[in-house]
Design a protein around this motif. Sequence first.
Motif, PDB file in Angstrom:
ATOM      1  N   PRO A 182       0.820  -1.219   0.000  1.00 39.34           N
ATOM      2  CA  PRO A 182       0.000   0.000   0.000  1.00 39.34           C
ATOM      3  C   PRO A 182       0.852   1.265   0.000  1.00 39.34           C
ATOM      4  N   MET A 183       0.353   2.293  -0.656  1.00 36.34           N
ATOM      5  CA  MET A 183       1.133   3.520  -0.842  1.00 36.34           C
ATOM      6  C   MET A 183       1.519   4.181   0.464  1.00 36.34           C
ATOM      7  N   GLU A 184       0.697   4.020   1.496  1.00 37.79           N
ATOM      8  CA  GLU A 184       1.000   4.642   2.782  1.00 37.79           C
ATOM      9  C   GLU A 184       2.317   4.151   3.362  1.00 37.79           C
ATOM     10  N   ASP A 257      -8.194  -0.923   2.976  1.00 38.57           N
ATOM     11  CA  ASP A 257      -7.957  -1.891   4.048  1.00 38.57           C
ATOM     12  C   ASP A 257      -6.669  -2.692   3.846  1.00 38.57           C
ATOM     13  N   GLY A 258      -5.915  -2.376   2.789  1.00 32.62           N
ATOM     14  CA  GLY A 258      -4.649  -3.051   2.537  1.00 32.62           C
ATOM     15  C   GLY A 258      -4.739  -4.266   1.646  1.00 32.62           C
ATOM     16  N   SER A 259      -5.944  -4.663   1.257  1.00 31.40           N
ATOM     17  CA  SER A 259      -6.091  -5.826   0.371  1.00 31.40           C
ATOM     18  C   SER A 259      -5.853  -5.424  -1.078  1.00 31.40           C
ATOM     19  N   ARG A 260      -5.540  -6.420  -1.907  1.00 26.11           N
ATOM     20  CA  ARG A 260      -5.290  -6.161  -3.322  1.00 26.11           C
ATOM     21  C   ARG A 260      -6.572  -5.695  -3.996  1.00 26.11           C
ATOM     22  N   ASN A 261      -6.457  -4.649  -4.799  1.00 26.62           N
ATOM     23  CA  ASN A 261      -7.630  -4.143  -5.509  1.00 26.62           C
ATOM     24  C   ASN A 261      -8.040  -5.128  -6.603  1.00 26.62           C
ATOM     25  N   ALA A 262      -9.298  -5.063  -7.018  1.00 28.66           N
ATOM     26  CA  ALA A 262      -9.845  -6.028  -7.981  1.00 28.66           C
ATOM     27  C   ALA A 262      -9.538  -5.605  -9.415  1.00 28.66           C
ATOM     28  N   VAL A 263      -8.239  -5.504  -9.707  1.00 31.71           N
ATOM     29  CA  VAL A 263      -7.762  -5.203 -11.057  1.00 31.71           C
ATOM     30  C   VAL A 263      -6.935  -6.400 -11.505  1.00 31.71           C
ATOM     31  N   GLU A 264      -7.450  -7.173 -12.436  1.00 30.11           N
ATOM     32  CA  GLU A 264      -6.769  -8.391 -12.861  1.00 30.11           C
ATOM     33  C   GLU A 264      -6.078  -8.167 -14.202  1.00 30.11           C
ATOM     34  N   ILE A 265      -4.772  -8.445 -14.230  1.00 26.97           N
ATOM     35  CA  ILE A 265      -3.993  -8.309 -15.457  1.00 26.97           C
ATOM     36  C   ILE A 265      -4.242  -9.540 -16.321  1.00 26.97           C
ATOM     37  N   GLN A 266      -4.764  -9.311 -17.521  1.00 28.83           N
ATOM     38  CA  GLN A 266      -5.045 -10.420 -18.426  1.00 28.83           C
ATOM     39  C   GLN A 266      -3.792 -10.900 -19.145  1.00 28.83           C
ATOM     40  N   ARG A 267      -2.979  -9.956 -19.583  1.00 31.86           N
ATOM     41  CA  ARG A 267      -1.716 -10.296 -20.234  1.00 31.86           C
ATOM     42  C   ARG A 267      -0.884  -9.029 -20.374  1.00 31.86           C
ATOM     43  N   ALA A 278       6.596  -2.426 -19.141  1.00 32.85           N
ATOM     44  CA  ALA A 278       5.442  -3.294 -19.340  1.00 32.85           C
ATOM     45  C   ALA A 278       4.182  -2.488 -19.620  1.00 32.85           C
ATOM     46  N   SER A 279       3.388  -2.963 -20.565  1.00 34.52           N
ATOM     47  CA  SER A 279       2.033  -2.473 -20.799  1.00 34.52           C
ATOM     48  C   SER A 279       1.107  -3.684 -20.754  1.00 34.52           C
ATOM     49  N   SER A 280      -0.160  -3.459 -20.432  1.00 35.41           N
ATOM     50  CA  SER A 280      -1.012  -4.612 -20.159  1.00 35.41           C
ATOM     51  C   SER A 280      -2.446  -4.389 -20.588  1.00 35.41           C
ATOM     52  N   GLU A 281      -3.204  -5.481 -20.548  1.00 36.51           N
ATOM     53  CA  GLU A 281      -4.654  -5.448 -20.634  1.00 36.51           C
ATOM     54  C   GLU A 281      -5.193  -5.885 -19.274  1.00 36.51           C
ATOM     55  N   VAL A 282      -6.241  -5.211 -18.806  1.00 33.34           N
ATOM     56  CA  VAL A 282      -6.769  -5.534 -17.477  1.00 33.34           C
ATOM     57  C   VAL A 282      -8.285  -5.584 -17.496  1.00 33.34           C
ATOM     58  N   GLU A 283      -8.821  -6.230 -16.468  1.00 32.57           N
ATOM     59  CA  GLU A 283     -10.256  -6.194 -16.198  1.00 32.57           C
ATOM     60  C   GLU A 283     -10.485  -5.696 -14.780  1.00 32.57           C
ATOM     61  N   PHE A 284     -11.507  -4.851 -14.628  1.00 30.29           N
ATOM     62  CA  PHE A 284     -11.917  -4.363 -13.316  1.00 30.29           C
ATOM     63  C   PHE A 284     -13.112  -5.197 -12.853  1.00 30.29           C
ATOM     64  N   GLN A 285     -12.974  -5.801 -11.730  1.00 30.78           N
ATOM     65  CA  GLN A 285     -14.035  -6.673 -11.215  1.00 30.78           C
ATOM     66  C   GLN A 285     -14.562  -6.108  -9.896  1.00 30.78           C
ATOM     67  N   GLY A 286     -15.119  -4.898 -10.007  1.00 29.88           N
ATOM     68  CA  GLY A 286     -15.545  -4.179  -8.814  1.00 29.88           C
ATOM     69  C   GLY A 286     -14.397  -3.467  -8.148  1.00 29.88           C
ATOM     70  N   ALA A 287     -13.477  -2.951  -8.950  1.00 25.78           N
ATOM     71  CA  ALA A 287     -12.273  -2.303  -8.420  1.00 25.78           C
ATOM     72  C   ALA A 287     -12.624  -1.018  -7.674  1.00 25.78           C
ATOM     73  N   PHE A 288     -11.944  -0.789  -6.569  1.00 30.86           N
ATOM     74  CA  PHE A 288     -12.107   0.429  -5.774  1.00 30.86           C
ATOM     75  C   PHE A 288     -11.532   1.617  -6.532  1.00 30.86           C
ATOM     76  N   GLY A 289     -12.311   2.678  -6.635  1.00 30.93           N
ATOM     77  CA  GLY A 289     -11.842   3.894  -7.275  1.00 30.93           C
ATOM     78  C   GLY A 289     -12.374   5.120  -6.572  1.00 30.93           C
ATOM     79  N   GLU A 290     -11.635   6.226  -6.682  1.00 37.85           N
ATOM     80  CA  GLU A 290     -12.056   7.496  -6.093  1.00 37.85           C
ATOM     81  C   GLU A 290     -12.177   8.536  -7.197  1.00 37.85           C
ATOM     82  N   LEU A 291     -13.261   9.288  -7.162  1.00 36.27           N
ATOM     83  CA  LEU A 291     -13.554  10.261  -8.200  1.00 36.27           C
ATOM     84  C   LEU A 291     -12.552  11.409  -8.182  1.00 36.27           C
ATOM     85  N   VAL A 292     -12.065  11.769  -9.356  1.00 30.35           N
ATOM     86  CA  VAL A 292     -11.182  12.920  -9.530  1.00 30.35           C
ATOM     87  C   VAL A 292     -11.956  13.962 -10.331  1.00 30.35           C
ATOM     88  N   GLY A 293     -12.234  15.103  -9.739  1.00 29.94           N
ATOM     89  CA  GLY A 293     -13.094  16.078 -10.387  1.00 29.94           C
ATOM     90  C   GLY A 293     -14.551  15.721 -10.160  1.00 29.94           C
TER      91      GLY A 293
END
Length: 557
Positions: A182-184, A257-267, A278-293
């Motif tokens: 975690p970033m903290e 809460d320190g758990s891994r976010n629901a961002v799954e790297i496909q490849r 590295a660049s990737s493709e991902v899927e968000f499976q209910g990933a936690f996000g905070e609004l910017v703007g």
Amino acid sequence: MSSASVSDSPSLSSRFQTHEVENQPLPLRDYNVWQSDPALREAVEREGARWATDHLEEYGALAGGRLVDLGYTANENRPKLHSFDRYGRRIDEVEFHPAYHELMGEAMRYGMNGFAWRNANRAGAHVARAAVMYVGSQADAGVGCPMSMTYAAIPALRHNPALAEKWVPKLISTEYDPRSIPMEEKTGCTIGMGMTEKQGGSDVRANTTRAVRQADGSYALVGHKWFFSAPMCDAHLVLAQADGGLSCFLVPRFRPDGSRNAVEIQRLKDKLGDWSNASSEVEFQGAFGELVGEEGSGIKVIIEMVALTRLDCMTGSSSQMRQALVQALHHTRQRKAFGKLLIDQPLMRNVLADLALESEAAIALTLRIARAIDTASRDEHEAALARIATAIGKYWICKRAVPFVNEAQECLGGIGYVEETMMPRLYRQAPLNSIWEGSGNVQCLDVLRAVAKEPETREALMAELSAAKGMNSDYDVALASLPALFDDPQTMEFRSRFIVERAALMLQASVLLHSGQARIAAAFCRSRLAGAHGLAFGTLHADAPVDLLIDRAMAAA
């Protein structure tokens, strides 16, 4: 057999030796990228960042020394995706070679991520930071992606003051911390970007990823990203559809809460170049996000980030061209053919001088645009110029990198096509910046949009160009004909590449005319504006200042 007869006999190796290695250049080692580049040094001073000289010279010594070997190693050992740990738990981690981590460490230490923001109270801070990137990227361009996005994310994050207060100090840190925690708990962080999706690409309004507001004010993201750059960054700015429309979200690697976010790297993407990163493709499976703007303002928020990453595209392409030129000069001043050094042969000198001229024009315009960005908040002319010139410069400079690097390869001959040299890596890297952050057509359409919706941008462009009026007759002729290109709105989109190309050449010429290098500026105006030039490099007029251009360019060779 007597001892005398043994000693008189030639050794087996010498008897069957086929040849000695001769007429091959020695490797280019331990030169100072900053100190050996007069065009860069003059541009940094001209655009107001002379105060950063000592910092750039120190980084320049590293970039022309130890970092070069690290660049080779990092590109020979590409990132590896580990989706699961040995016990089957999902981890989605990317393993990088230690050489890449060391390159990232030096990039952050010298401020490729945060130098401008840590020196925001000094004029020319963005100019100095662009020079940092130009210097460091010559050893390896792969660090440029996460460093650019981390640098460019700061204005976007400030649309959410609470997020900015939390993240910005970590993003402008000089300490690289590659740990997946975690970033903290980290001393320094990086940030990436996830905008495009399979069905839309640059048309981000076609995005289908959904963001559902939660009771605590956060959002749950569901969907995918076709390009999710630098997946091991500590967070990504992501576009997704909320109730209020397309919006921007900060999606961290770890939940609060320190758990891994629901961002799954496909490849990981199997890219043409940029192998160390590295660049990737991902899927968000209910990933936690905070609004910017605000909801619905996603494009408005993210465009502030894109403006700075487009500057970095220019900087990166200029850097690659400079390094390709350095390699060509180093080779040709040591390699003989037909009885004399390549660099002393008239046709080769035309090619090298022409490449040097293109390189000078690229970094001159790049740092002029960096100054416009630097002063945009306090100068209306510079703000309007930055708005239109960033798209113009990004289009043209990035377009020129591919033929430039190929011509430099040709100066080396066959060895320039061999992976043991840097040239194939530079050639693979060259198309990246013209595609990223909006391809050529997107840049041209952006220029047209600016002219149509923000007429002050056209006025700023013409004012900038008019400031060089009277300094060169070829320039004056071209300047007089430029306004007519913006007439006839019915055909402007069809003609927009030609319009933007001419505007870019005029901007480059105007900066060179103010550079104090009158002969170089005149050669640029004659060749690029007046048409005394062919369609390939090496077609300068016979009276071009060839010796001056080569002497300025070859300080590192």
